[in-house]
Design a protein around this motif. Sequence first.
Motif, short mmCIF file in Angstrom:
data_model
loop_
_atom_site.label_atom_id
_atom_site.label_comp_id
_atom_site.label_asym_id
_atom_site.label_seq_id
_atom_site.Cartn_x
_atom_site.Cartn_y
_atom_site.Cartn_z
N ARG A 1 0.82 -1.21 0.00
CA ARG A 1 0.00 0.00 0.00
C ARG A 1 0.86 1.26 0.00
N SER A 2 2.13 1.13 0.31
CA SER A 2 3.02 2.29 0.22
C SER A 2 3.47 2.54 -1.21
N VAL A 3 3.19 1.59 -2.11
CA VAL A 3 3.60 1.70 -3.51
C VAL A 3 2.39 1.81 -4.45
N PHE A 4 1.30 1.10 -4.13
CA PHE A 4 0.12 1.04 -4.98
C PHE A 4 -1.11 1.54 -4.23
N ASP A 5 -2.10 1.93 -4.99
CA ASP A 5 -3.38 2.36 -4.42
C ASP A 5 -4.26 1.12 -4.25
N ILE A 6 -3.86 0.26 -3.32
CA ILE A 6 -4.59 -0.99 -3.08
C ILE A 6 -5.91 -0.67 -2.38
N GLN A 7 -7.00 -1.14 -2.98
CA GLN A 7 -8.33 -0.90 -2.43
C GLN A 7 -8.86 -2.10 -1.64
N THR A 8 -8.47 -3.31 -2.08
CA THR A 8 -8.99 -4.53 -1.45
C THR A 8 -7.85 -5.50 -1.20
#
Length: 312
Positions: free
Chosen positions: A142-149
């Motif tokens: 989540r520090s690299v990507f816009d993880i939603q799920t």
Amino acid sequence: MLTINAEDTATLLAFDDLIPALRKGFIRGASTPNRHHHTLDDTTDATLLVMPSWDDRYLGVKLVDVFPANSVSGRPALSSAFILASASTGEHLAVIDGNELTRRRTVATSALAASYLARRGSTTHLIVGAGHIGSLAAEAYRSVFDIQTVLIYDQFAANAERLAENLRQKGIQARTADDLASAVANADIITCATLATEPIIRGRWLQPGAHLDLIGSFRPTMRESDDQCIIRSNVYVDTPVALEESGDLTQPIADGILDARSIAGNLPQLCREEVHGRQDSNQITLFKAVGSGLADLTSAAFVYDAALHPVS
């Protein structure tokens, strides 16, 4: 000589800081001999790993005890310590908690690799294995990507639910996955962090554009992915030694499924832009990490410097 405990190591190795530091470390490089493996008990697969590395500032060695049978009694399978010294004088500078350093640099290394290999628009992250390493994967990614799920699968459902609840308490949308095949098919990124000795991820489940991140296997007898994963993917490694140590690679090589010369690249090459990462949105990529002394040294140096010069 400083003694830096697990809590302080975790605080100093925030992923927003650690991942950029690792990128710089892989670009800069260090002298890093292959780690030493010493089997302590053939019956339980107990192993001692010795991982040295040094650059112009620091030298260090990590000692890792791997006791897989500890899971039966609820003890950690890994115990380790990192000893940091001056590269110019040999003076010992710090003993750093190796468990926390290892788990954080491990998932940070995978997240760093994914920044080159996964689709930029990736929003669904499947974590297979809710243990010591896997429990940090969501935070790192989540520090690299816009993880939603975040989807979580573990052979023990209670472990998966415990991690999902912990992530939900942090405001992360997380839920357990009962059917692994379906979860893999619906994930943009799959992180596998287990001690499996037989494949648990099937290549036929991977959808176009997926990124498969294999963390667990560090011996030729250990394997998390099947041959189809290798056949369908562009394969990258953290360091070339992965081709000699991980069953995810050694077994397909021995069976003629994988030619070691066809590996698309390693992480230092990606960081230095010497090889291409992902080329298109339909490509399936696979990153196999076995851990490197360079990543340990970079992380330990970062901890030591931050401990000496805390930000007010």
